[in-house]
Design a protein around this motif. Structure first.
Motif, PDB file in Angstrom:
ATOM      1  N   GLY A  99       0.819  -1.209   0.000  1.00 53.43           N
ATOM      2  CA  GLY A  99       0.000   0.000   0.000  1.00 53.43           C
ATOM      3  C   GLY A  99       0.849   1.254   0.000  1.00 53.43           C
ATOM      4  N   MET A 100       1.947   1.234   0.761  1.00 53.76           N
ATOM      5  CA  MET A 100       2.841   2.390   0.791  1.00 53.76           C
ATOM      6  C   MET A 100       3.502   2.600  -0.566  1.00 53.76           C
ATOM      7  SD  MET A 100       4.577   1.849   4.539  1.00 53.76           S
ATOM      8  CE  MET A 100       5.824   3.082   4.325  1.00 53.76           C
ATOM      9  N   LEU A 101       3.916   1.524  -1.221  1.00 56.29           N
ATOM     10  CA  LEU A 101       4.550   1.646  -2.526  1.00 56.29           C
ATOM     11  C   LEU A 101       3.550   2.084  -3.599  1.00 56.29           C
ATOM     12  CD1 LEU A 101       6.847  -1.493  -2.473  1.00 56.29           C
ATOM     13  CD2 LEU A 101       7.543   0.895  -2.288  1.00 56.29           C
ATOM     14  N   LYS A 102       2.323   1.609  -3.492  1.00 54.99           N
ATOM     15  CA  LYS A 102       1.301   1.941  -4.485  1.00 54.99           C
ATOM     16  C   LYS A 102       0.816   3.382  -4.340  1.00 54.99           C
ATOM     17  CE  LYS A 102      -3.321   0.631  -5.948  1.00 54.99           C
ATOM     18  NZ  LYS A 102      -4.508  -0.134  -5.581  1.00 54.99           N
ATOM     19  N   ASP A 103       0.533   3.804  -3.106  1.00 56.82           N
ATOM     20  CA  ASP A 103      -0.062   5.121  -2.875  1.00 56.82           C
ATOM     21  C   ASP A 103       0.966   6.230  -2.682  1.00 56.82           C
ATOM     22  OD1 ASP A 103      -2.506   3.857  -3.016  1.00 56.82           O
ATOM     23  OD2 ASP A 103      -2.745   3.702  -0.847  1.00 56.82           O
ATOM     24  N   GLY A 104       2.202   5.893  -2.415  1.00 57.49           N
ATOM     25  CA  GLY A 104       3.239   6.909  -2.220  1.00 57.49           C
ATOM     26  C   GLY A 104       2.998   7.733  -0.970  1.00 57.49           C
ATOM     27  N   LEU A 105       3.169   9.037  -1.074  1.00 55.38           N
ATOM     28  CA  LEU A 105       3.029   9.914   0.091  1.00 55.38           C
ATOM     29  C   LEU A 105       1.583  10.103   0.537  1.00 55.38           C
ATOM     30  CD1 LEU A 105       5.697  12.657  -0.626  1.00 55.38           C
ATOM     31  CD2 LEU A 105       5.775  10.877   1.106  1.00 55.38           C
ATOM     32  N   SER A 106       0.627   9.678  -0.263  1.00 54.12           N
ATOM     33  CA  SER A 106      -0.767   9.803   0.165  1.00 54.12           C
ATOM     34  C   SER A 106      -1.177   8.678   1.121  1.00 54.12           C
ATOM     35  CB  SER A 106      -1.694   9.834  -1.047  1.00 54.12           C
ATOM     36  OG  SER A 106      -1.627   8.620  -1.757  1.00 54.12           O
ATOM     37  N   HIS A 107      -0.357   7.645   1.262  1.00 50.78           N
ATOM     38  CA  HIS A 107      -0.645   6.555   2.206  1.00 50.78           C
ATOM     39  C   HIS A 107      -0.381   7.057   3.624  1.00 50.78           C
ATOM     40  CE1 HIS A 107      -0.377   2.649   4.225  1.00 50.78           C
ATOM     41  NE2 HIS A 107      -1.075   2.183   3.203  1.00 50.78           N
ATOM     42  N   PRO A 108      -1.250   6.724   4.594  1.00 51.38           N
ATOM     43  CA  PRO A 108      -1.078   7.263   5.953  1.00 51.38           C
ATOM     44  C   PRO A 108       0.184   6.787   6.676  1.00 51.38           C
ATOM     45  CG  PRO A 108      -2.945   5.756   5.868  1.00 51.38           C
ATOM     46  CD  PRO A 108      -2.474   5.946   4.463  1.00 51.38           C
ATOM     47  N   SER A 109       0.817   5.727   6.236  1.00 48.59           N
ATOM     48  CA  SER A 109       2.012   5.229   6.918  1.00 48.59           C
ATOM     49  C   SER A 109       3.311   5.769   6.340  1.00 48.59           C
ATOM     50  CB  SER A 109       2.059   3.697   6.846  1.00 48.59           C
ATOM     51  OG  SER A 109       1.014   3.142   7.589  1.00 48.59           O
ATOM     52  N   THR A 110       3.289   6.300   5.143  1.00 48.80           N
ATOM     53  CA  THR A 110       4.527   6.681   4.475  1.00 48.80           C
ATOM     54  C   THR A 110       5.243   7.819   5.187  1.00 48.80           C
ATOM     55  OG1 THR A 110       3.593   5.978   2.363  1.00 48.80           O
ATOM     56  CG2 THR A 110       5.533   7.378   2.285  1.00 48.80           C
ATOM     57  N   LYS A 111       4.547   8.888   5.504  1.00 45.58           N
ATOM     58  CA  LYS A 111       5.196  10.052   6.115  1.00 45.58           C
ATOM     59  C   LYS A 111       5.783   9.743   7.494  1.00 45.58           C
ATOM     60  CE  LYS A 111       2.611  13.389   3.455  1.00 45.58           C
ATOM     61  NZ  LYS A 111       1.551  14.387   3.443  1.00 45.58           N
ATOM     62  N   PRO A 112       5.048   9.050   8.393  1.00 39.48           N
ATOM     63  CA  PRO A 112       5.672   8.736   9.692  1.00 39.48           C
ATOM     64  C   PRO A 112       6.909   7.852   9.564  1.00 39.48           C
ATOM     65  CG  PRO A 112       3.308   8.413   9.821  1.00 39.48           C
ATOM     66  CD  PRO A 112       3.638   8.678   8.390  1.00 39.48           C
ATOM     67  N   VAL A 113       6.880   6.901   8.638  1.00 43.74           N
ATOM     68  CA  VAL A 113       8.040   6.019   8.459  1.00 43.74           C
ATOM     69  C   VAL A 113       9.229   6.821   7.941  1.00 43.74           C
ATOM     70  CG1 VAL A 113       8.925   4.078   7.103  1.00 43.74           C
ATOM     71  CG2 VAL A 113       6.696   3.902   8.195  1.00 43.74           C
ATOM     72  N   LEU A 114       8.993   7.735   6.991  1.00 38.41           N
ATOM     73  CA  LEU A 114      10.081   8.562   6.474  1.00 38.41           C
ATOM     74  C   LEU A 114      10.629   9.513   7.535  1.00 38.41           C
ATOM     75  CD1 LEU A 114       8.759   9.441   2.907  1.00 38.41           C
ATOM     76  CD2 LEU A 114      10.564   7.819   3.527  1.00 38.41           C
ATOM     77  N   ILE A 115       9.747  10.081   8.353  1.00 37.30           N
ATOM     78  CA  ILE A 115      10.194  10.994   9.410  1.00 37.30           C
ATOM     79  C   ILE A 115      11.046  10.256  10.433  1.00 37.30           C
ATOM     80  CG2 ILE A 115       9.376  12.385  11.356  1.00 37.30           C
ATOM     81  CD1 ILE A 115       7.014  13.227   9.519  1.00 37.30           C
ATOM     82  N   TRP A 116      10.605   9.077  10.858  1.00 38.99           N
ATOM     83  CA  TRP A 116      11.384   8.313  11.827  1.00 38.99           C
ATOM     84  C   TRP A 116      12.688   7.822  11.213  1.00 38.99           C
ATOM     85  CZ3 TRP A 116      11.038   6.735  16.961  1.00 38.99           C
ATOM     86  CH2 TRP A 116       9.972   7.302  17.664  1.00 38.99           C
ATOM     87  N   GLY A 117      12.680   7.513   9.915  1.00 38.87           N
ATOM     88  CA  GLY A 117      13.917   7.143   9.244  1.00 38.87           C
ATOM     89  C   GLY A 117      14.909   8.288   9.241  1.00 38.87           C
ATOM     90  N   ALA A 118      14.424   9.496   8.957  1.00 40.99           N
ATOM     91  CA  ALA A 118      15.301  10.669   8.968  1.00 40.99           C
ATOM     92  C   ALA A 118      15.831  10.943  10.378  1.00 40.99           C
ATOM     93  CB  ALA A 118      14.552  11.887   8.446  1.00 40.99           C
TER      94      ALA A 118
END
Length: 75
Positions: A23-42
């Motif tokens: 779902g994250m790969l399909k929806d990109g930044l519009s998926h609700p999990s993508t932004k928190p995962v990227l923020i915690w990764g940073a």
């Protein structure tokens, strides 16, 4: 408890993680999990740069992995 954001959650961690990642790969930044995962990764990458014996990549993977796990298993 069934989360309305995850109607296909069935209790199998591997299957749930696979569906979440797809779902994250399909929806990109519009998926609700993508932004928190990227923020915690940073944040993990910054911590990895500041701590001795921890590399930037390891910090990135640890931060993103932790948040991804918490998104799949919020308990």
């Amino acid at each position: 408890m069934i989360d309305p954001q995850r109607p296909n959650q069935n209790g199998d961690f591997v299957n749930d993680a696979r569906q979440e990642l797809a779902g994250m790969l399909k929806d990109g930044l519009s998926h609700p999990s993508t932004k928190p995962v990227l923020i915690w990764g940073a944040a993990g990458a910054v911590a990895g740069a500041l701590l001795p014996f921890v590399s930037l990549g390891l910090g990135l993977a640890a931060g993103a992995g932790y948040q991804f796990y918490k998104r799949v298993r919020p308990d």
